[in-house]
Structures are given as structure tokens and as C-alpha cells.
Design an enzyme around this catalytic site. Structure first.
Site, short mmCIF file in Angstrom:
data_model
loop_
_atom_site.label_atom_id
_atom_site.label_comp_id
_atom_site.label_asym_id
_atom_site.label_seq_id
_atom_site.Cartn_x
_atom_site.Cartn_y
_atom_site.Cartn_z
N ASP A 171 0.80 -1.22 0.00
CA ASP A 171 0.00 0.00 0.00
C ASP A 171 0.83 1.27 0.00
O ASP A 171 0.32 2.35 -0.30
CB ASP A 171 -0.94 0.01 1.20
CG ASP A 171 -2.00 -1.07 1.12
OD1 ASP A 171 -2.40 -1.39 -0.02
OD2 ASP A 171 -2.41 -1.60 2.15
N GLY A 193 -6.11 -0.96 -2.27
CA GLY A 193 -5.74 0.30 -1.60
C GLY A 193 -6.98 0.91 -0.98
O GLY A 193 -7.74 1.59 -1.67
#
Lengths: 409, 409
Positions: free
Chosen positions: B148, B193
Site C-alpha cells: 500500500d 488500496g
């Protein structure tokens, strides 16, 4: 000796290797050009659709452009564009055929190469028949291509090995991924293949070098919900992370697609019907009847375009079968498809052959009984033996900015 | 000089590079072993969860096993297993901490390395505080890892570059794929994400060497349905195949996740609620309001485990940051995280540094304003400049039976 121009088209769904076959055709025609047999090679944009609009590009300029041809061989999808057109018979739609004949004559096209699957071979059949019936001397040759591996008369299809390598590698990586936790969890992987389970069968390949999927379901067998739940439950007793691969085309005993059910009732926030697939339906089924953590993964488009993990064996054969198709035409054949024959005497090797297009056009080769285990939830050693050589070898495409280089025609 | 044993654990979601960092820690400890500072290195299975059950494996046996370490560096996911445990404070759950201290003492563990993301850094913070408060001399060092890229204090996170390279390569291949037809069609690609759009931003990288996605939506901006439909419509006017990348975490102005809506009403044939994601919701939206052909692709698990397309830059840095973490501990630091600092003077290079764990544990680094275009549907040159070096370089893992070799601990 027939001297004239050639044309090549790509048709049907993309693959990671269809441009390797295009390169093979260009390479074959380049040799024929040197020998004075073919003047130039045209590419038709978007298959027969673009041909009818005379959208042609001169590929003769690339005959000896080694760097470009090499990049083309590593470019996924159909660089000439594709179409999904199925020609009607010339009795029904004579106008279309007359238009094509006109274009053939205008460009003195004497060699017609069509790279594709089932529907494309149907085009080859109809065109070769039509040209013969109208005394226009032209050699029409089909060159196989499909990630589905469902064409008869060829040991396997160009494009399949690369898709199989992507599926096998990705499944192997996901097995590593899902095994990091200790919580019971089921992962359902949905693989392309509406009528034939070849690509789903390839998900078993990781078992040759470690852990494979726990269960594999192909469309060749009726899908039994109770057997599925009981097998998943049994696998969960053995280890917490269970991974199941299913073909998108599995069906219930009623004949209905497992994935079709999800389209019949559910609506989303916009009031639109859901079009979820087989994996989603099975995800719900596991949640409902087993109640453990479950997720589904649809491998989707990358199955047919992940050129970065193409099989070198597949790419080489795809180039080879393209060249072989040109050789067949130069030898006087028409209404045929180039084929791959496996020579199994000593290890794995192939030879290129040909088959009459008539028996190919509308037939489907499914996974044979002996390749599927008795319970219908896995594949046999014999199946692995057939699949294993097709994914051997890694490609090394050129990279730019960290991404593979593709060409655009 | 603190002499004793070390322990290493992996925590949180898998990445393609977390085992490269594990290898870096093993390599660092091997050097320390040679220097007489560390006797052996234990691996804890399934992170802190397994540590509490004293499920340890002796990694000292692998200190100088170059072939094994190299294979480990190419193995995706967490080879030691992972967990998602977040420790309560020692005031609330003193028993757990006492149990850990007991295990530290029994094995004379003086170095504690924890590879992970946000929650894992919280563990590092709590453990280093606890050890200090109980006069047990131990160096607790966090080593970053997450696809991420949302950790503060480090230029980027190990694991992100490989995930970004997978996303960028796959999007580039899909752009080739969807462009073969002439029919108007929208493809929506859903990227991981939840709170930060870094990985979705990486989908723009294909534009550096050809065509990129038409539109990109990050969770840093409010998602406006009308702007989306109008931008997709405008793109369709320019060319038939439109590809849009969206983060799974985009939200409406109300704060509600776009993907959450699909969970609220729809039920499938088994009467179970659908858990379709953001891509599916936008697919329905395009179908409803534009009416053209549309499909959604969820990149799913391969984003965090596609080691075969790992970024060489990322793998090298992941090994480096593991080694750097060991060096920090040997230098007497505790309660810190190893960091990556970008040295931009001449091209791209990095140095390893450190940061106090206190400011890191529960903070999230999102994509800055200047990286997102004004319309909120694409990224800027500055963003591409930040991302581009992270995906450079291709790995060449060993292959067996046509699939990458993985190790199992």
C-alpha cells in the site's frame, strides 16, 4: 506456380502468442518474397470486418526488420486488431463474397492467411469454397489460435501454453499467499473456458513442483453442489487454507451454468441485474453452507494477454505454425489448417502438419475422460503429462521504463 | 555489547518482497553471528501469534545457504506465515506481555525484528516500551513492508515497487487486449488500496512508454458519479476502448465507500448478500447511464504475490532494508523502524535510515495533492517521476517445470 500478394488477418479473442504467429506469417512471406513467390503481404485491420472495408496495411515493409518482428512476438493481443464476425453462407449473403472477390482481384491477393479459433476456421472454409467455385485461384489457409485449446486436429493450440503458464504460475503464487494465515479460509479461482476445461486443468501444474489446488472442477463433468461442499469440507479438515479452481463454464445437472444463476434475480443499488460469475456463486455457496472465510478470484483478461509470463515453447511453436501455414499455401494447399503434431518418441518435440478445414470449423475438443479423476474434482497424471511440456521456458521481452515493450501496427 | 539470540517475524498482508526482507535479516544476522554478536536467529511462525505459542524455527541453519536464500528472495507471501494480531496495551493485557518476556528470557532473545505495516509497527512500539520498562535489555526494530506504500517516514515501502510493477504491466497488457475491437467498450480495473491510492496511481506508468489508462480514480479525492460518467463518455468519443483504473477505496461525498453500496441490498440465488466490489458497482453504473459494453476486472490477490514480475529495484531494496534493520539493532537502537531515503542528486539511488516508531505506528501516508490532476481523474508528471524508478529492473527467478521455484519454511 502461383505468384501474387498475400493477406493476413487475426480474429477472435486475443492471446499472448497470436502476434508471434503473425510474425511467423511475415517471416514465411519474407522468404517467399525472396524466392519471387509473394510480392508483398497485407495485414487486414480487425479481421474480415476491416478487410471488407479495405482497411489494409502493407507489412512487406517489415519483412526483414528483425528488431520489430522480435518486439511483435512479445506483444500481446492482436496487433492488427480483431473481430468476431461469422460469415453467412454465400447463398444467403452473396454480396459480401462478391465484395471480397473484388478486393482480392484489385490487390492480386493469391494467399489468404487467417489466424483464429473455431469461427475463424469457418471463414477459411467458406472463403476457400467460394474462391474455388468462382475460378479465382487463391490459397486459403487457417492458422490455429486460442487460449481455450479446444480445436480438433491439432495436438494443442498456439496461445494455450502461454495462458496455461500464466494460470499455473498465478495459482502457485496464490497458494503461497493464502497459506500465510492459520484461519480456515476457502479461495475459489475462476478460470476461462466455457465449453472445454483445458485452461482450468492447467491450474493443476503447480502440483508438479509443490502444492497444487485442493480441488479442480471442469465443464466436462456435471457440477454437483453437494459433492463440492463435502469435498471442500474434507479439505478444510486437513489444512486451513483451501484453494479450488473452477472453470467459468461448469454446469448443474439441469444443464444450467452455475454462473448463470447469479444473473437471474439479484439487482444492485442501481436496480441493475448482477452479472457475477461462477466464482461469486460458489463463494456464496461456501459462505452459506460451510460458513468459513471465503473469497473468489476471477483471473479475467490477463489469462489471454499476460505476455510477460508467456511460455517460450508456446511462442516458438506459434511462430513456427505461422511459417508452416505459409509453406502449406506455397505447396498448393487451400482449405486447410496448419496443425501441431506432438512427437513423443524421445522427450517432447513437435512437427507441423495440416488438416482439412471441413472437420475443424465447428467441432470442439474437450478434455478426455481419462484426464479427469473419478470423483470429477481433479485431473490425472496422464493430463499433467500432456500439459507439462507446453509451459516450459521463459520469455525475455525487452523492457522500457520497467514495463515490457509492445509494438503498435 | 549486547550478545544473544535474535528473532524475526512477518506480519500483515503478504507481498512479493517480504521474503526478500526476511532474507536480508538472515544475511544481516549471519554477519553478526560471524562477528560474535548474535548466536542464532529464530523465525516465529505466524508472527506474534505463533511467538506466543513458542512456535519458533531455527534460521541459523540457513545463515550461509546462498542457494536457499536466493530462492527465498523469489518466493512470494510470508514464508514464516503471518497474522493480523494487534496487541492490546500491557495495562489491559499484562498476561500476554509477561508470557512474551518469559519466552525472550528462556531463549535469551536480545534482538527482535518485525517486518510489517502499520499494525506491526504498533507491536514494535509496545514491545520496545514494555521491555525497557521491565529492565529487559532487548532491541526491537520494525522493518517496513506493505504493497500500500502508506507508511510515513520512509520514501516508499518495500513490496510496493513489485506490486506497482505487476499493476502497471498488467494494465499495459490489458490496454493492448481491449484495443483489438472496434466496438465501444469500457473496462474498469479495480486496484487494491483502501485508504491510500499509491497502487492505483501506479496504473498510470504505461503512459511513459505508450498508452495509459484513460481515467484514474484515487481514494484521496471524493468520487463524483456525474463527473465519472461525463469523463467516460468524453473518452468514448475519442476512441472505442476506454480503460479506467479505480482504487477499491474510493468514496462518495457522503463518506460511504462506492463498493459498500453493493453489499446493502442485493442477494444471490442462495439468498446471500452480494459482496461485489467497487469495480462491479461502476460496471453497473456505466451500463445504466451510458449503455455500452462494459466489464470490470478486479486485480485481486496477484497484486500482493506476483513474484514472477517483481521489481528488481524493490527486491534489492527489500533485502537492503532487512540488513539495515539488523545494523540498527546492533548499533544500539530500539523502538525504531528502518527507512528508505531517496537520494535524488544524480538519478535515483537510496540510503537506509531510521525513524522513531512513535510517529509511524498509527499514521497513514496518502498520495499528496500535487500528485493528482485538477479534475481528480488522473495523476501528474510529478507523481510519475516519483513512481517510475520503483518498478525498474526484472527479476530472474529459477524455474522448475515452467513455474518459479518457491521455498517452504
Amino acid at each position: 506456380m502461383l505468384i501474387g500478394n498475400a493477406v493476413v488477418g487475426q480474429s477472435g479473442g486475443p492471446t499472448a502468442a497470436i502476434n508471434a504467429t503473425l510474425s511467423g506469417v511475415i517471416r514465411g512471406c519474407a522468404e517467399a518474397h525472396r524466392a519471387g513467390r509473394i510480392e508483398t503481404l497485407y495485414g487486414m485491420r480487425n479481421g474480415i470486418d476491416g478487410f471488407l472495408q479495405e482497411r489494409l496495411v502493407d507489412l512487406g515493409e517489415r519483412f526483414f526488420d528483425e528488431e520489430w518482428l522480435s518486439a511483435l512476438e512479445n506483444t500481446p493481443a492482436a496487433a492488427l486488431g480483431s473481430c468476431r464476425k461469422k460469415l453467412k453462407s454465400h447463398e444467403v449473403d452473396g454480396e459480401t463474397y462478391a465484395r471480397m472477390l473484388e478486393i482480392f482481384k484489385r490487390h492480386n491477393i493469391r494467399y489468404f492467411f487467417y489466424i483464429g479459433g473455431n469461427d475463424s476456421m469457418d471463414t477459411v472454409l467458406k472463403l476457400s469454397d467460394y474462391a474455388a467455385a468462382h475460378d479465382y485461384e487463391m490459397r486459403v489457409v487457417g492458422i490455429p489460435k486460442t487460449i481455450d485449446n479446444d480445436l480438433v486436429a491439432t495436438d494443442h493450440t498456439p496461445g494455450f501454453g502461454s495462458a496455461a503458464k500464466f494460470v499455473a504460475t498465478t495459482v502457485k503464487e496464490m497458494i503461497a499467499d493464502v497459506n500465510v494465515y492459520t484461519v480456515k479460509a476457502v479461495t475459489i479461482v475462476e478460470v476461462m473456458g466455457r465449453d472445454a476445461g483445458w485452461l482450468t486443468a492447467a491450474s493443476a501444474l503447480p502440483s508438479l513442483s509443490g502444492k497444487g489446488p485442493d480441488l479442480i472442477y471442469l465443464p466436462e463433468r456435471i457440477f454437483d453442489e453437494d459433492e463440492f461442499i463435502s469435498s471442500v469440507g474434507a479439505a478444510l479438515e486437513k489444512h486451513p487454507a483451501v484453494l479450488v479452481c473452477v472453470s467459468e463454464g461448469i454446469r448443474f445437472a439441469s444443464g444450467e451454468y452455475v454462473g448463470a444463476g447469479s444473473q437471474s434475480g439479484a439487482v444492485d443499488v442501481f436496480g441493475h441485474k448482477y452479472l457475477s460469475g461462477t466464482g461469486k456463486v460458489l463463494e456464496s455457496l461456501v459462505k452459506e453452507r460451510i460458513g468459513c472465510k471465503v473469497r473468489s478470484v476471477e483471473l479475467s483478461l490477463p489469462q489471454r494477454c499476460a505476455a510477460h509470463i508467456a511460455s517460450l515453447t508456446d511462442l516458438r511453436e506459434s511462430i513456427g505454425v505461422g511459417k508452416a501455414g505459409v509453406a502449406l499455401a506455397l505447396d498448393g494447399n487451400t482449405g486447410v489448417m496448419a496443425t501441431i503434431e506432438r512427437v513423443s518418441a524421445d522427450g517432447y518435440s513437435v512437427e507441423f502438419g495440416m488438416a482439412d478445414i471441413k472437420g475443424i470449423a465447428n467441432a470442439i475438443k474437450t478434455v478426455p475422460e481419462s484426464y479427469i479423476n473419478e470423483a470429477g474434482n481433479g485431473v490425472t497424471e496422464e493430463c499433467l503429462g500432456y500439459l507439462a511440456p507446453l509451459v516450459i521456458g521463459e520469455n525475455s521481452p525487452r523492457y522500457d521504463h520497467g514495463m515490457p515493450v509492445h509494438v503498435v501496427i
